[in-house]
Design a protein around this motif. Sequence first.
Motif, PDB file in Angstrom:
ATOM      1  N   MET A 274       0.775  -1.292  -0.103  1.00  0.00           N
ATOM      2  CA  MET A 274       0.080   0.008   0.049  1.00  0.00           C
ATOM      3  C   MET A 274       0.762   1.338   0.097  1.00  0.00           C
ATOM      4  SD  MET A 274      -3.105  -0.908   2.499  1.00  0.00           S
ATOM      5  CE  MET A 274      -4.137   0.552   2.292  1.00  0.00           C
ATOM      6  N   ASN A 275       2.114   1.227   0.183  1.00  0.00           N
ATOM      7  CA  ASN A 275       3.069   2.385   0.343  1.00  0.00           C
ATOM      8  C   ASN A 275       3.701   2.392  -1.151  1.00  0.00           C
ATOM      9  OD1 ASN A 275       2.631   2.738   3.164  1.00  0.00           O
ATOM     10  ND2 ASN A 275       3.988   1.269   3.572  1.00  0.00           N
ATOM     11  N   GLN A 276       3.506   1.793  -2.043  1.00  0.00           N
ATOM     12  CA  GLN A 276       4.048   1.949  -3.452  1.00  0.00           C
ATOM     13  C   GLN A 276       2.997   2.612  -4.303  1.00  0.00           C
ATOM     14  OE1 GLN A 276       5.141  -2.211  -4.107  1.00  0.00           O
ATOM     15  NE2 GLN A 276       7.328  -1.692  -4.037  1.00  0.00           N
ATOM     16  N   THR A 277       3.870   3.273  -5.268  1.00  0.00           N
ATOM     17  CA  THR A 277       2.646   3.580  -6.362  1.00  0.00           C
ATOM     18  C   THR A 277       2.410   2.505  -7.146  1.00  0.00           C
ATOM     19  OG1 THR A 277       3.979   5.615  -6.330  1.00  0.00           O
ATOM     20  CG2 THR A 277       2.972   5.216  -8.336  1.00  0.00           C
ATOM     21  N   PRO A 278       1.005   2.469  -7.605  1.00  0.00           N
ATOM     22  CA  PRO A 278       0.709   1.057  -8.465  1.00  0.00           C
ATOM     23  C   PRO A 278       1.416   1.288  -9.832  1.00  0.00           C
ATOM     24  CG  PRO A 278      -1.258   2.424  -7.428  1.00  0.00           C
ATOM     25  CD  PRO A 278      -0.112   3.424  -7.223  1.00  0.00           C
ATOM     26  N   MET A 279       1.834   0.064 -10.348  1.00  0.00           N
ATOM     27  CA  MET A 279       2.068   0.278 -11.686  1.00  0.00           C
ATOM     28  C   MET A 279       1.634   0.893 -12.894  1.00  0.00           C
ATOM     29  SD  MET A 279       3.627  -3.798 -12.142  1.00  0.00           S
ATOM     30  CE  MET A 279       4.112  -3.276 -13.936  1.00  0.00           C
ATOM     31  N   SER A 280       0.087   1.076 -12.741  1.00  0.00           N
ATOM     32  CA  SER A 280      -0.866   1.648 -13.497  1.00  0.00           C
ATOM     33  C   SER A 280      -0.487   2.822 -13.532  1.00  0.00           C
ATOM     34  CB  SER A 280      -2.150   1.071 -13.543  1.00  0.00           C
ATOM     35  OG  SER A 280      -2.448   1.527 -12.008  1.00  0.00           O
ATOM     36  N   GLU A 281      -0.006   3.642 -12.590  1.00  0.00           N
ATOM     37  CA  GLU A 281       0.404   5.171 -12.263  1.00  0.00           C
ATOM     38  C   GLU A 281       1.776   5.224 -12.726  1.00  0.00           C
ATOM     39  OE1 GLU A 281      -2.402   7.457 -11.315  1.00  0.00           O
ATOM     40  OE2 GLU A 281      -3.467   5.389 -11.909  1.00  0.00           O
ATOM     41  N   ARG A 282       2.580   4.675 -12.935  1.00  0.00           N
ATOM     42  CA  ARG A 282       3.941   4.568 -13.199  1.00  0.00           C
ATOM     43  C   ARG A 282       4.178   5.033 -14.754  1.00  0.00           C
ATOM     44  NH1 ARG A 282       7.871   2.635  -9.350  1.00  0.00           N
ATOM     45  NH2 ARG A 282       6.777   2.147  -7.348  1.00  0.00           N
ATOM     46  N   VAL A 283       5.148   5.556 -15.106  1.00  0.00           N
ATOM     47  CA  VAL A 283       5.927   5.819 -16.429  1.00  0.00           C
ATOM     48  C   VAL A 283       6.521   4.614 -16.780  1.00  0.00           C
ATOM     49  CG1 VAL A 283       7.389   7.147 -18.107  1.00  0.00           C
ATOM     50  CG2 VAL A 283       5.985   8.469 -16.251  1.00  0.00           C
ATOM     51  N   HIS A 284       6.027   4.205 -17.843  1.00  0.00           N
ATOM     52  CA  HIS A 284       6.571   2.969 -18.500  1.00  0.00           C
ATOM     53  C   HIS A 284       7.823   2.986 -19.520  1.00  0.00           C
ATOM     54  CE1 HIS A 284       3.325   1.140 -16.206  1.00  0.00           C
ATOM     55  NE2 HIS A 284       3.409  -0.136 -16.801  1.00  0.00           N
ATOM     56  N   ILE A 285       8.621   2.467 -19.375  1.00  0.00           N
ATOM     57  CA  ILE A 285       9.936   3.017 -20.231  1.00  0.00           C
ATOM     58  C   ILE A 285      10.273   1.610 -20.851  1.00  0.00           C
ATOM     59  CG2 ILE A 285      12.246   3.843 -20.490  1.00  0.00           C
ATOM     60  CD1 ILE A 285      11.672   5.467 -18.089  1.00  0.00           C
ATOM     61  N   GLY A 286      10.214   1.464 -22.019  1.00  0.00           N
ATOM     62  CA  GLY A 286      10.673   0.029 -22.585  1.00  0.00           C
ATOM     63  C   GLY A 286      11.835   0.065 -23.485  1.00  0.00           C
ATOM     64  N   PHE A 287      12.742  -1.010 -23.315  1.00  0.00           N
ATOM     65  CA  PHE A 287      14.181  -1.102 -24.151  1.00  0.00           C
ATOM     66  C   PHE A 287      13.780  -2.103 -25.008  1.00  0.00           C
ATOM     67  CE2 PHE A 287      14.952   1.284 -20.311  1.00  0.00           C
ATOM     68  CZ  PHE A 287      16.181   1.852 -20.475  1.00  0.00           C
TER      69      PHE A 287
ATOM     70  N   GLY B 277      10.972  10.074 -11.091  1.00  0.00           N
ATOM     71  CA  GLY B 277      10.335   9.361 -10.009  1.00  0.00           C
ATOM     72  C   GLY B 277       9.683   8.114 -10.458  1.00  0.00           C
ATOM     73  N   PRO B 278       8.426   7.653  -9.791  1.00  0.00           N
ATOM     74  CA  PRO B 278       8.351   6.141  -9.924  1.00  0.00           C
ATOM     75  C   PRO B 278       8.061   5.797 -11.562  1.00  0.00           C
ATOM     76  CG  PRO B 278       6.669   7.398  -8.473  1.00  0.00           C
ATOM     77  CD  PRO B 278       7.476   8.306  -9.421  1.00  0.00           C
ATOM     78  N   VAL B 279       8.774   4.638 -11.912  1.00  0.00           N
ATOM     79  CA  VAL B 279       8.443   4.271 -13.345  1.00  0.00           C
ATOM     80  C   VAL B 279       8.620   2.773 -13.178  1.00  0.00           C
ATOM     81  CG1 VAL B 279      10.020   6.023 -14.193  1.00  0.00           C
ATOM     82  CG2 VAL B 279      11.213   3.893 -13.163  1.00  0.00           C
ATOM     83  N   VAL B 280       8.233   2.230 -14.353  1.00  0.00           N
ATOM     84  CA  VAL B 280       8.505   0.647 -14.847  1.00  0.00           C
ATOM     85  C   VAL B 280       9.325   0.488 -15.738  1.00  0.00           C
ATOM     86  CG1 VAL B 280       7.464  -1.451 -15.462  1.00  0.00           C
ATOM     87  CG2 VAL B 280       6.114   0.276 -13.765  1.00  0.00           C
ATOM     88  N   MET B 281      10.581  -0.319 -15.488  1.00  0.00           N
ATOM     89  CA  MET B 281      11.438  -0.486 -16.648  1.00  0.00           C
ATOM     90  C   MET B 281      11.355  -1.693 -17.230  1.00  0.00           C
ATOM     91  SD  MET B 281      13.386   2.353 -16.224  1.00  0.00           S
ATOM     92  CE  MET B 281      14.895   2.220 -16.890  1.00  0.00           C
ATOM     93  N   MET B 282      11.076  -1.799 -18.510  1.00  0.00           N
ATOM     94  CA  MET B 282      11.018  -2.970 -19.329  1.00  0.00           C
ATOM     95  C   MET B 282      11.762  -3.390 -20.446  1.00  0.00           C
ATOM     96  SD  MET B 282       6.813  -2.164 -20.270  1.00  0.00           S
ATOM     97  CE  MET B 282       7.130  -0.715 -21.135  1.00  0.00           C
ATOM     98  N   ASP B 283      12.368  -4.643 -20.101  1.00  0.00           N
ATOM     99  CA  ASP B 283      13.430  -5.234 -20.849  1.00  0.00           C
ATOM    100  C   ASP B 283      12.568  -6.220 -21.738  1.00  0.00           C
ATOM    101  OD1 ASP B 283      15.888  -5.845 -22.272  1.00  0.00           O
ATOM    102  OD2 ASP B 283      16.422  -7.116 -20.663  1.00  0.00           O
TER     103      ASP B 283
END
Length: 409
Positions: free
Chosen positions: A3-16, A60-66
Amino acid sequence: MSMNQTPMSERVHIGFFGKRNAGKSSVMNAVTGQELAVVSEVKGTTTDPVYKSMELLPLGPVVMMDTPGIDDGGELGNLRVKKSYQVLNKTDAAVLVIDGAVGTSEEDRALLDRIRKKNIPFVVAINKKELADKDAEKSAKEELSLDDRQIAFVSAATGEGIYELKEQIAAIAATEEPEKYLVRDLLEPSDIVVLVVPIDSAAPKGRLILPQQQTIRDILEADAVSVVVKETELKTTLEQFRKRPKMVITDSQVFAQVSEDTPEDILLTSFSILMARYKGNLEQAVRGVTALDRLEDGDTVLISEGCTHHRQCDDIGTVKIPGWIREYTGGKEIRIETTSGTEFPDDLTKYKLIIHCGGCMLNEREMKYRLSCAADQGVPMTNYGIMIAYVKGILKRSVEVFPEIYKVL
């Protein structure tokens, strides 16, 4: 997710993205300063997309995608390539990694064309600078029609150019869109909002589901008051208030009972309907639900969920909604298909209607992709809450809080 984390759906998604052995995983590790992805000289080390939630300054909060290499071959390799292309649907910022010692390829050009067609902000990272020809950067700019802001010359091995690449990623991923709210903009300070949360076999033990958490937070941001009750306690709770609540927000599964127990002078809606507005598809969903009235024997309906979870005996997507559809259509033989998680068909033309969950686990770009796929193929699309309100005869009441949508009805 705690509950203390930013949800994945609210994070910037950066794909490589890129070919095998171009150094996608190495560049991503260098950008983050962490060993997020396995690195090897063996081609095809990354066999499935890898997701890592983290904080990346200054974003800030992101999702890194390989992702797997886009030049993989064979039956299994083709599936991996398809997975890589699917990741584009949720990518807010793309990094195309090219092996500087090899140069650009047909696969690189095809992928960049797709990135451009999807209007995804991107940077092309020419990797292995220490091994590349001195004209590699110039050649790539000309072949791929890039300007200086769209290209970076880096070495994941030495770290050269990585700081500049990180700055470029931050620049293209930054959004200037106006902030959107679930419910905050509908409230005044000290307003009372009653949230109806059933606790049954499908409710996760020890926690609330994501839309409920997010709604409570948004109410607090409005300096309003949230009161959480089970559906069995709603009527008694409403009678106890000295000040009339502004709104009741309910789980869609108990819409009918909650509507009956909520006086007409109190606004009523659902978490799912709020989520539809938040994701930008409320009007499309309201218009789409009327396709229920046109279903005939043999028609196929797709019920799609953005997350995966253990199915209960009374699961909403596979049990309750199909039952409500058959009841509403008078027992017509309607075929039901279901998808969950990242599954979403490319070809939707066989469906007469798509009923999607609220999409709380999907980021905005992926939800918009699914909506546009349906719209482009002429398939009506609605969501759980709107469909349930419609078949229960309370849709007009449940969108009254949104005057522009109420006019549609």
